[in-house]
Each structure stands twice: as C-alpha cells, then as structure tokens.
Design a protein around this motif. Structure first.
Motif, PDB file in Angstrom:
ATOM      1  N   TRP A 278       0.827  -1.209   0.000  1.00 55.18           N
ATOM      2  CA  TRP A 278       0.000   0.000   0.000  1.00 55.18           C
ATOM      3  C   TRP A 278       0.858   1.255   0.000  1.00 55.18           C
ATOM      4  O   TRP A 278       0.513   2.259  -0.643  1.00 55.18           O
ATOM      5  CB  TRP A 278      -0.966  -0.016   1.187  1.00 55.18           C
ATOM      6  N   ALA A 300      -6.755  -6.433  -0.318  1.00 54.74           N
ATOM      7  CA  ALA A 300      -8.132  -5.973  -0.126  1.00 54.74           C
ATOM      8  C   ALA A 300      -8.531  -6.012   1.338  1.00 54.74           C
ATOM      9  O   ALA A 300      -9.322  -5.166   1.792  1.00 54.74           O
ATOM     10  CB  ALA A 300      -9.086  -6.816  -0.968  1.00 54.74           C
ATOM     11  N   GLU A 301      -8.017  -6.952   2.090  1.00 51.73           N
ATOM     12  CA  GLU A 301      -8.393  -7.102   3.495  1.00 51.73           C
ATOM     13  C   GLU A 301      -7.570  -6.220   4.429  1.00 51.73           C
ATOM     14  O   GLU A 301      -7.917  -6.060   5.600  1.00 51.73           O
ATOM     15  CB  GLU A 301      -8.229  -8.568   3.924  1.00 51.73           C
ATOM     16  N   ALA A 304      -7.615   0.052   5.960  1.00 52.40           N
ATOM     17  CA  ALA A 304      -7.299   1.324   5.313  1.00 52.40           C
ATOM     18  C   ALA A 304      -6.604   2.257   6.291  1.00 52.40           C
ATOM     19  O   ALA A 304      -6.880   2.250   7.492  1.00 52.40           O
ATOM     20  CB  ALA A 304      -8.575   1.968   4.781  1.00 52.40           C
ATOM     21  N   CYS A 331     -11.723  -6.893  -4.014  1.00 54.03           N
ATOM     22  CA  CYS A 331     -10.770  -5.963  -4.642  1.00 54.03           C
ATOM     23  C   CYS A 331     -11.489  -4.778  -5.268  1.00 54.03           C
ATOM     24  O   CYS A 331     -11.036  -3.628  -5.157  1.00 54.03           O
ATOM     25  CB  CYS A 331      -9.931  -6.702  -5.683  1.00 54.03           C
ATOM     26  N   GLU A 333     -14.296  -3.529  -4.332  1.00 55.27           N
ATOM     27  CA  GLU A 333     -14.805  -2.709  -3.237  1.00 55.27           C
ATOM     28  C   GLU A 333     -13.690  -1.867  -2.617  1.00 55.27           C
ATOM     29  O   GLU A 333     -13.888  -0.698  -2.308  1.00 55.27           O
ATOM     30  CB  GLU A 333     -15.433  -3.623  -2.173  1.00 55.27           C
ATOM     31  N   ARG A 334     -12.526  -2.450  -2.455  1.00 53.74           N
ATOM     32  CA  ARG A 334     -11.409  -1.758  -1.785  1.00 53.74           C
ATOM     33  C   ARG A 334     -10.721  -0.761  -2.693  1.00 53.74           C
ATOM     34  O   ARG A 334     -10.371   0.347  -2.267  1.00 53.74           O
ATOM     35  CB  ARG A 334     -10.406  -2.804  -1.319  1.00 53.74           C
TER      36      ARG A 334
END
Length: 553
Positions: A278, A300-301, A304, A331, A333-334
């Motif tokens: 990230w 994705a998990e 944030a 993925c 969604e994120r």
C-alpha cells in the motif's frame, strides 16, 4: 497491438538453434505461421536489446525501474546493462550461451536479464529462494554456460555442473566467482535473429523436474507484449507493479516486456507485506498491479490508513490460478478499479477478461489473435464446436519454440502443427469466449466417481464468507479418495461448518451430492509457493495429517 508492416528479414531461422554447449532448440511452429505474424504486425521482428535501446534513445530520462533503493532512468539503466554485459563477456561468455539468472526482485535482476539479451545470449531466470535441487536440475539439463547467482549455496554447486563455465555475482569478487561490479569495457551489442531463443520460462507444473519452455525474441516482444498492451488502452506508458518473482513465468512480463518491449516503468518490491504494498501504491502510482489471487485478497483485506492513494491505477491483474468471485468483489470494493483475470501458463497460452470483464458467463475472456489463438480438441485431436468440452490448445505469436532438453514433452504437449496441448479442460461458447473447467489430470477419484477440484474451488469461491478455498484429495481405505475443502474465511464472520459448506454448494450452487466435500480443514493462512501461489501439495499433506489424526482419536 502493433501495426502491420513488411518484415525487413525472413522471420524463420535457417534451422534449429544450437547453444555453444551443444544444446539444440527447435521451433515447433511452422515457419509460414511465424512469417505471417510478423507481416500482420503481431511481432516486431527485432531483438529485445534493440527494442530497449530504441526506448533509451526516445526517452532517456523516463523511469525504467523502481525498487526500494530508488529509481533508475533508461539512460542510467542502459549504461549499467552494457557494463554487466561487458563483465559477462570478460568472464568468457558469448552469444549462443545459456545464462541462468537467480536474483531477488530488484534493479540488479532487471539489469542482469537485459545484459544477457545485450550479449546475444539466452536468459534462464528462475525464482530465488531456499533449496538447490532446482538449480542443479535447470543448469544441468539446459547445459548453461554461465550463471548470475545471489545465494552462496547455489554458487557452491558449480563443481557439480561440468558445462558451467562462469559463475557471476554482484558484490566483491571471491575465488571462482566473477564480480559484476568490477571495472570493464562496456559491451557494444549487435543485432540478434528475432526468431532465436531469448528467454527460457521455468515452471514446476506437475512434472518431476521443472519444465523449461524456450521463447524467441519475437514471441516475448510480440505475443507476450501484446497481452500487456491490451490491458492498457489509455495514453501514456504503463507503470507496472509486479508482486511476483521476476524469475517466474508470470514475472516474465517484467524486464523483457514492460521495459524492453513496451518502454514502461517496472515497479518492484521484495516483500509480500500488504502494508509495504500500500505504501508502494501511494508513493509510485502504478497503472497496473500484477499479482496472484492470494496476494490481491490480502491487499483488499488490509485495513485502510490515512493518506492511501491509488490515483493513476487502471486495473488489478490476477493470474497463475483461478480468481474467486469473492476475491474479485473484495478488490473492486477496496480499490474501486477493474479486476482483470488472466488464464495463462508457461507453455504458451493466454486469455484474459480485459475486454469482457468478470460478469456472469464471460469465462476467461476472448482469445486475442495478436497473442494466441485457441482451439478446443477432443481426445482424437478433432476440433470441437462451441459448447463442447475438450482439451484447450493454443498457437499464436506468443507460442514458445519448444521445450528445452525434453523431447518427450515436445511429443506429448505439442501437435504436429505446433499447437500447445495445455492439459486443461474447457470450451468456447457461441460468442468465442473461453471457459476453463480445470485440469485433465487433476481429478479426484471417489469410489469410481470423477470429481473436478477446480469446479469445487470455483463454486466455493462464490461463498460470501470464504476468502480462499482449495479442495484436495485425502486417501481413504474404502473409497480411494475423499474430498477435503481447505478454507480460509473472511475475517470476523462465524465459523463455517462442513454442513454449511455442503448445503451452500448443493442448494445454492446446484452441485450434485456425490461431488460435495466430505472433510473440512480451517486455515488462518494458506501455504504459498515461492511464486505466491497456493501450494496444493502442502495443503494435501496438511489435510491428510489433520484427518488421520482426528480419526485416530
């Protein structure tokens, strides 16, 4: 896709290619087909270093490689590449040599691969990691004359490899090892036949020893590069974050494709840690992320954090194994970006969903003739009509020349017309979309009933509480084998039972009862191979041990 043009030379070499150590590689595709792909513009008819040098002239200040040490522009990278090529020459290596490259992801690995191309030699990259068995197997069977290695354990194997002339490494020199950092006169590269071998792709597959498939310059810079071009219809160069080893088959879209063929920016990291990834996404703004489904799910998990930014990201690209629907949804969604699923392999097949998307019924997308054509054949080699299931076969601009040092594989996996027999089951629908239905050989035999674990994996992947699922066979004294579902759940949900899973598969997905798993193994983390794929062999061992222990209790 490249534009059509008249080739400046014959696209067919005069005969089989033979290395300086006597290894012969034959092109199993008819020469007329190779010429036709060049004439259609699907292959550039230039060698990889010449293509790279053209990008150096056009945009010398563009970032070529970014890793944890910073960035290198094209001009600086080229100077380093020609220096390394000079060191390889000084070590006694030359064109028509096969040179192994086993380095961790980073600028040194990119520069070493490009230096092999500049020398006119053939690169044999394979993933770094523990163990020496694959090193011995690959270098012995390929009759590699040189090797660029990082692991002292690998370097120590040189006395067991009579064909190996030079072992090279970055860093200070040591007895028996040529330092690539020592002073040298930079090499002045010369053109290479575009239909000669450029890179050997390695895959363990299901063979006892790793498979090696030889690809020409045209196949890499043509068919494989066209696959990436189709992922990026927008303006500007690609900036590709590669979360797989450069030495893997999937990683072959790195040095020779993203950099040499496409003139883009290759972003690398030597960690699979989601937090690190990230940070990389926010700092370096890739246009595409290339990863296996397991790593995409972890991204994705990951919680944030303030400051995350995916500006410039066009799509996530998944390959190496099936993409579960729940992973794709997580993925999207994120990231709020498209997810592209790729069906591809070392053997020379590729099809992806960049054009069709992942909607219901799209399968793995439509074959691209600029990459490879696909046919579905029955057991007697006859082409099947739409809707009929058979073996998926491929032939096109990215098709490899043949297998290295294994004529048995050539006979078994290539047709007389040069088509690659993938060993995968599938069908083409009326709209020309390819639907994958699992491996021909990967069938679980439960009391005489044949069960496809790939189908079970795919259906379990639609369960909203399942993050990852793999079904494996467990030996059984009565039925021969039983099916065990190895499941990692979405964090925070109630623990699924075997009854929950079988009811979902039967009632919601319509599977026959005889196909349902009879055993369940919960995991907090899936075991991975060095390339980031889920390790089915380890899962089978875990499942067998778990249920044997429970039975003994």
């Amino acid at each position: 896709m490249t534009t059509a043009r008249t080739p400046h030379r014959s696209a067919a070499p005069p005969g089989p290619w033979t290395s300086n150590n006597g290894l012969t590689i034959r092109d199993l595709v008819p020469a007329a087909d190779r010429r036709a792909w060049v004439a259609a513009g699907h292959c550039p008819d230039r060698d990889l270093y010449s293509l790279f040098a053209a990008h150096v002239r056009r945009h010398p200040r563009r970032e070529a490689v970014i890793d944890r040490a910073g960035s290198l522009d094209y001009r600086t990278l080229d100077r380093w590449v020609r220096h390394i090529a000079g060191r390889l020459r000084d070590a006694g290596l030359d064109h028509r040599d096969i040179i192994a490259v086993r380095l961790p992801n980073g600028r040194a690995a990119v520069a070493a691969e490009l230096a092999v191309a500049a020398l006119g030699a053939v690169a044999l990259p394979y993933p770094a990691g523990p163990g020496t068995r694959d090193t011995l197997s690959l270098l012995r069977r390929s009759r590699a004359r040189g090797a660029v290695l990082a692991d002292p354990a690998d370097i120590g194997l040189a006395p067991h490899l009579p064909d190996l002339r030079a072992v090279c490494a970055f860093g200070p020199g040591r007895p028996g090892v040529h330092s690539l950092c020592a002073q040298s006169r930079p090499l002045r590269p010369r053109p290479v036949d575009p239909e000669a071998p450029a890179r050997i792709l390695v895959s363990s597959g299901t063979e006892s020893e790793p498979k090696m498939a030889a690809y020409s310059h045209n196949a890499v810079a043509g068919g494989r590069a066209n696959y990436l071009r189709a992922l990026h219809p927008g303006p500007g160069p690609m900036r590709n974050l590669l979360l797989v080893p450069l030495g893997s088959s999937y990683g072959s879209c790195g040095s020779y494709v993203t950099v040499a063929a496409l003139g883009g920016t290759l972003i690398l990291q030597d960690s699979h840690d989601p937090a690190t990834t990230w940070d990389t996404l926010t700092r370096h703004r890739p246009t595409h992320v290339f990863a296996v489904p397991t790593l995409l799910r972890r991204l994705a998990e990951h919680p944030a954090r303030p400051g995350e930014d995916v500006t410039g990201l066009h799509a996530l690209v998944s390959s190496c194994t099936g993409l579960p629907e729940t992973t794709a949804a997580a993925c999207r969604e994120r990231f709020r970006r498209p997810v592209i699923a790729v069906y591809g392999s070392t053997d020379g097949v590729n099809c992806h969903t960049a054009a069709t998307g992942l909607g219901p019924g799209t399968g793995t997308g439509r074959p691209d003739p600029a990459v490879t054509g696909i046919r579905v054949l029955d057991a007697r080699g006859r082409e099947l009509p739409p809707g009929r299931t058979g073996e998926i076969c491929a032939r096109g601009p990215m098709t490899p020349l043949g297998y290295v040092a294994d004529p048995g594989l050539d006979r078994r996996l290539r047709t007389p017309a040069g088509w690659v027999r993938t060993g995968d089951r599938g069908h083409l629908d009326e709209r020309g979309r390819l639907h994958l239905e699992g491996r021909l050989a990967q069938i679980i035999d439960r009391g005489g009933y044949s069960i496809s674990p790939a189908q079970l994996d795919r259906e379990l992947g639609t369960h909203p509480a399942v993050a990852e699922a793999v079904c494996v066979p467990v030996p059984d004294p009565e039925l021969g084998q039983r099916v065990c579902a190895c499941v990692r759940q979405v964090p925070g949900g109630p623990r699924l039972t075997l009854a929950d899973i079988t009811a979902y598969l039967e009632d919601r997905r319509g599977l026959e009862r005889r196909k349902l798993p009879e055993l369940l193994l919960h995991l907090t983390e899936m075991p991975l191979t060095p390339t980031g794929k889920i390790c089915h062999r380890t899962l089978t061992t875990l499942a067998t041990t778990h249920h044997k222990t429970r039975h003994q209790r």
